[in-house]
Design a protein around this motif. Structure first.
Motif, PDB file in Angstrom:
ATOM      1  N   ALA A 170       8.955  57.714  -2.243  1.00  0.00           N
ATOM      2  CA  ALA A 170       8.766  59.101  -2.692  1.00  0.00           C
ATOM      3  C   ALA A 170      10.123  59.767  -2.847  1.00  0.00           C
ATOM      4  CB  ALA A 170       7.886  59.869  -1.707  1.00  0.00           C
ATOM      5  N   VAL A 171      10.114  60.964  -3.460  1.00  0.00           N
ATOM      6  CA  VAL A 171      11.340  61.726  -3.711  1.00  0.00           C
ATOM      7  C   VAL A 171      11.106  63.174  -3.296  1.00  0.00           C
ATOM      8  CG1 VAL A 171      12.946  62.562  -5.463  1.00  0.00           C
ATOM      9  CG2 VAL A 171      12.056  60.238  -5.619  1.00  0.00           C
ATOM     10  N   ARG A 172      12.095  63.751  -2.649  1.00  0.00           N
ATOM     11  CA  ARG A 172      12.078  65.186  -2.364  1.00  0.00           C
ATOM     12  C   ARG A 172      13.417  65.779  -2.760  1.00  0.00           C
ATOM     13  NH1 ARG A 172      13.200  63.613   3.210  1.00  0.00           N
ATOM     14  NH2 ARG A 172      15.152  64.646   3.873  1.00  0.00           N
ATOM     15  N   TYR A 173      13.444  67.119  -2.873  1.00  0.00           N
ATOM     16  CA  TYR A 173      14.638  67.816  -3.348  1.00  0.00           C
ATOM     17  C   TYR A 173      15.025  68.883  -2.328  1.00  0.00           C
ATOM     18  CZ  TYR A 173      13.248  65.587  -7.704  1.00  0.00           C
ATOM     19  OH  TYR A 173      12.880  64.669  -8.657  1.00  0.00           O
ATOM     20  N   ASP A 174      16.245  68.773  -1.800  1.00  0.00           N
ATOM     21  CA  ASP A 174      16.779  69.761  -0.874  1.00  0.00           C
ATOM     22  C   ASP A 174      17.809  70.610  -1.633  1.00  0.00           C
ATOM     23  OD1 ASP A 174      15.226  68.553   1.056  1.00  0.00           O
ATOM     24  OD2 ASP A 174      16.873  67.337   1.862  1.00  0.00           O
ATOM     25  N   ILE A 175      17.613  71.937  -1.609  1.00  0.00           N
ATOM     26  CA  ILE A 175      18.435  72.844  -2.407  1.00  0.00           C
ATOM     27  C   ILE A 175      19.304  73.707  -1.500  1.00  0.00           C
ATOM     28  CG2 ILE A 175      18.430  74.579  -4.234  1.00  0.00           C
ATOM     29  CD1 ILE A 175      17.196  71.938  -5.048  1.00  0.00           C
ATOM     30  N   GLU A 176      20.580  73.853  -1.872  1.00  0.00           N
ATOM     31  CA  GLU A 176      21.498  74.754  -1.199  1.00  0.00           C
ATOM     32  C   GLU A 176      22.228  75.591  -2.250  1.00  0.00           C
ATOM     33  OE1 GLU A 176      24.169  72.523   1.161  1.00  0.00           O
ATOM     34  OE2 GLU A 176      22.624  71.585   2.407  1.00  0.00           O
ATOM     35  N   SER A 177      22.532  76.819  -1.894  1.00  0.00           N
ATOM     36  CA  SER A 177      23.243  77.705  -2.816  1.00  0.00           C
ATOM     37  C   SER A 177      24.337  78.441  -2.059  1.00  0.00           C
ATOM     38  CB  SER A 177      22.279  78.713  -3.446  1.00  0.00           C
ATOM     39  OG  SER A 177      22.958  79.562  -4.346  1.00  0.00           O
ATOM     40  N   SER A 178      25.532  78.469  -2.656  1.00  0.00           N
ATOM     41  CA  SER A 178      26.662  79.145  -2.029  1.00  0.00           C
ATOM     42  C   SER A 178      27.513  79.791  -3.114  1.00  0.00           C
ATOM     43  CB  SER A 178      27.496  78.162  -1.199  1.00  0.00           C
ATOM     44  OG  SER A 178      27.996  77.118  -2.021  1.00  0.00           O
ATOM     45  N   ARG A 179      28.339  80.748  -2.709  1.00  0.00           N
ATOM     46  CA  ARG A 179      29.178  81.443  -3.672  1.00  0.00           C
ATOM     47  C   ARG A 179      30.321  80.532  -4.111  1.00  0.00           C
ATOM     48  NH1 ARG A 179      29.278  86.225  -5.513  1.00  0.00           N
ATOM     49  NH2 ARG A 179      27.699  86.877  -3.972  1.00  0.00           N
ATOM     50  N   ASP A 180      30.602  80.577  -5.420  1.00  0.00           N
ATOM     51  CA  ASP A 180      31.660  79.750  -6.001  1.00  0.00           C
ATOM     52  C   ASP A 180      33.010  80.386  -5.696  1.00  0.00           C
ATOM     53  OD1 ASP A 180      33.199  78.003  -7.417  1.00  0.00           O
ATOM     54  OD2 ASP A 180      32.123  78.225  -9.310  1.00  0.00           O
ATOM     55  N   SER A 181      33.866  79.635  -5.008  1.00  0.00           N
ATOM     56  CA  SER A 181      35.181  80.167  -4.635  1.00  0.00           C
ATOM     57  C   SER A 181      36.182  80.090  -5.771  1.00  0.00           C
ATOM     58  CB  SER A 181      35.726  79.379  -3.436  1.00  0.00           C
ATOM     59  OG  SER A 181      35.900  78.008  -3.778  1.00  0.00           O
ATOM     60  N   GLY A 182      35.829  79.374  -6.839  1.00  0.00           N
ATOM     61  CA  GLY A 182      36.743  79.233  -7.962  1.00  0.00           C
ATOM     62  C   GLY A 182      37.664  78.048  -7.835  1.00  0.00           C
ATOM     63  N   LYS A 183      37.597  77.302  -6.736  1.00  0.00           N
ATOM     64  CA  LYS A 183      38.431  76.121  -6.560  1.00  0.00           C
ATOM     65  C   LYS A 183      37.884  74.976  -7.404  1.00  0.00           C
ATOM     66  CE  LYS A 183      39.737  77.354  -1.829  1.00  0.00           C
ATOM     67  NZ  LYS A 183      39.755  76.904  -0.400  1.00  0.00           N
ATOM     68  N   PRO A 184      38.737  74.031  -7.811  1.00  0.00           N
ATOM     69  CA  PRO A 184      38.250  72.890  -8.586  1.00  0.00           C
ATOM     70  C   PRO A 184      37.209  72.110  -7.779  1.00  0.00           C
ATOM     71  CG  PRO A 184      40.650  72.998  -8.630  1.00  0.00           C
ATOM     72  CD  PRO A 184      40.192  74.002  -7.610  1.00  0.00           C
ATOM     73  N   PRO A 185      36.255  71.504  -8.451  1.00  0.00           N
ATOM     74  CA  PRO A 185      35.234  70.726  -7.748  1.00  0.00           C
ATOM     75  C   PRO A 185      35.886  69.614  -6.930  1.00  0.00           C
ATOM     76  CG  PRO A 185      34.645  71.049 -10.042  1.00  0.00           C
ATOM     77  CD  PRO A 185      36.056  71.504  -9.887  1.00  0.00           C
ATOM     78  N   PRO A 186      35.441  69.417  -5.697  1.00  0.00           N
ATOM     79  CA  PRO A 186      36.023  68.361  -4.871  1.00  0.00           C
ATOM     80  C   PRO A 186      35.716  66.987  -5.423  1.00  0.00           C
ATOM     81  CG  PRO A 186      34.060  69.257  -3.835  1.00  0.00           C
ATOM     82  CD  PRO A 186      34.351  70.119  -5.027  1.00  0.00           C
ATOM     83  N   ALA A 187      36.515  66.012  -5.046  1.00  0.00           N
ATOM     84  CA  ALA A 187      36.303  64.640  -5.487  1.00  0.00           C
ATOM     85  C   ALA A 187      34.994  64.130  -4.914  1.00  0.00           C
ATOM     86  CB  ALA A 187      37.462  63.754  -5.047  1.00  0.00           C
ATOM     87  N   ALA A 188      34.368  63.205  -5.638  1.00  0.00           N
ATOM     88  CA  ALA A 188      33.094  62.652  -5.195  1.00  0.00           C
ATOM     89  C   ALA A 188      33.254  61.959  -3.863  1.00  0.00           C
ATOM     90  CB  ALA A 188      32.578  61.657  -6.246  1.00  0.00           C
ATOM     91  N   SER A 189      32.334  62.236  -2.959  1.00  0.00           N
ATOM     92  CA  SER A 189      32.370  61.635  -1.622  1.00  0.00           C
ATOM     93  C   SER A 189      31.163  60.751  -1.435  1.00  0.00           C
ATOM     94  CB  SER A 189      32.401  62.724  -0.541  1.00  0.00           C
ATOM     95  OG  SER A 189      31.263  63.545  -0.648  1.00  0.00           O
ATOM     96  N   GLU A 190      31.311  59.753  -0.584  1.00  0.00           N
ATOM     97  CA  GLU A 190      30.217  58.836  -0.312  1.00  0.00           C
ATOM     98  C   GLU A 190      30.032  58.720   1.202  1.00  0.00           C
ATOM     99  OE1 GLU A 190      30.807  55.087  -2.134  1.00  0.00           O
ATOM    100  OE2 GLU A 190      30.999  55.874  -4.168  1.00  0.00           O
ATOM    101  N   THR A 191      28.787  58.572   1.586  1.00  0.00           N
ATOM    102  CA  THR A 191      28.450  58.352   2.984  1.00  0.00           C
ATOM    103  C   THR A 191      27.766  57.002   3.100  1.00  0.00           C
ATOM    104  OG1 THR A 191      28.139  60.711   3.301  1.00  0.00           O
ATOM    105  CG2 THR A 191      27.210  59.248   4.971  1.00  0.00           C
ATOM    106  N   LYS A 192      28.308  56.141   3.922  1.00  0.00           N
ATOM    107  CA  LYS A 192      27.733  54.802   4.077  1.00  0.00           C
ATOM    108  C   LYS A 192      27.049  54.697   5.436  1.00  0.00           C
ATOM    109  CE  LYS A 192      31.068  52.517   1.068  1.00  0.00           C
ATOM    110  NZ  LYS A 192      32.035  51.412   0.936  1.00  0.00           N
TER     111      LYS A 192
END
Length: 233
Positions: A211-233
């Protein structure tokens, strides 16, 4: 008797004079009756058909030019919108971050993932070495989008993994398709975490567990460049 003879000659002359016009109409100087109208020559008919064809071609050319102009104007408006959102004021733009998280049990091995945002493919990966299953969480998308409603669609393919009495799972494939609509607010970062998890328990049929579920978060954009993609193993 002489009087009578003279009278007959006058009548004869008179008769000749009276009938002369009728005979004159039949003579060489008579006016011919108008001839019936002649049909148009074959070359004129062909010329008329060519003119109609050329007129039709010119009309189609004008329609094509008009359509090209409309497409050009639409592209120009779209480009202007993209420049405004992606490079303009942060208070009017929005940013989205899509993450995939794997919470499936050991009985399911993730073989492939395919993501689309608003109908456009953004991430596709097929892995037969179980590398996808080893990555607990990884980034799918991180960038600016137009504020408003957006749809993320996902397709996951799992391979059954079993041992002992559950070895029969090795021959099974499980496909999960799902979609979700989220709202990107102006000046904010919307994080959508797409979680593949095992639904139910030991009594749930195997085909109903992925199955699939969707967890949503919303925060104010600080204007900084998007961080590099991170992975959790």
């Amino acid at each position: 008797m002489r009087f009578a003879s003279s009278t007959l000659r006058v009548l004869a002359l008179a008769g000749t004079a009276l009938w002369a016009p009728a005979f004159a109409q039949q003579g060489p100087g008579a006016v011919a009756a108008p001839a019936p109208a002649a049909t148009a020559p074959a070359d004129r008919q062909a010329q008329t058909a060519d003119e109609a064809f050329n007129t039709r071609v010119r009309t189609l050319d004008e329609q094509v030019v008009d359509l090209k102009e409309k497409v050009y104007r639409s592209k120009a408006r779209l480009q202007l919108l993209q420049e405004t959102v992606l490079g303009g004021d942060l208070s009017t733009g929005a940013r989205a971050v899509l993450l995939h998280r794997n919470e499936m049990g050991d009985s399911f091995v993730l073989e492939s993932v395919a993501y689309a945002l608003d109908g456009a493919p953004i991430y596709t990966r097929t892995d037969e070495n179980e590398e996808l299953s080893k990555r607990q969480e990884f980034e799918i998308f991180n960038g600016r989008i137009v504020p408003g409603q957006h749809q993320v669609a996902v397709q996951l393919v799992y391979r059954g993994h079993g041992y002992g009495v559950f070895s029969y799972l090795e021959g099974y494939r499980f496909k999960v398709q799902s979609s979700y609509t989220f709202n990107a607010e102006p000046g904010k970062v919307t994080t959508v975490r797409v979680v593949g998890f095992e639904n139910g328990g030991v009594t749930t049929d195997l085909q109903d567990r992925p199955a699939v579920r969707y967890d949503i978060e919303s925060s104010r954009d600080s204007g900084k460049p998007p961080p590099a993609a991170s992975e959790t193993k």
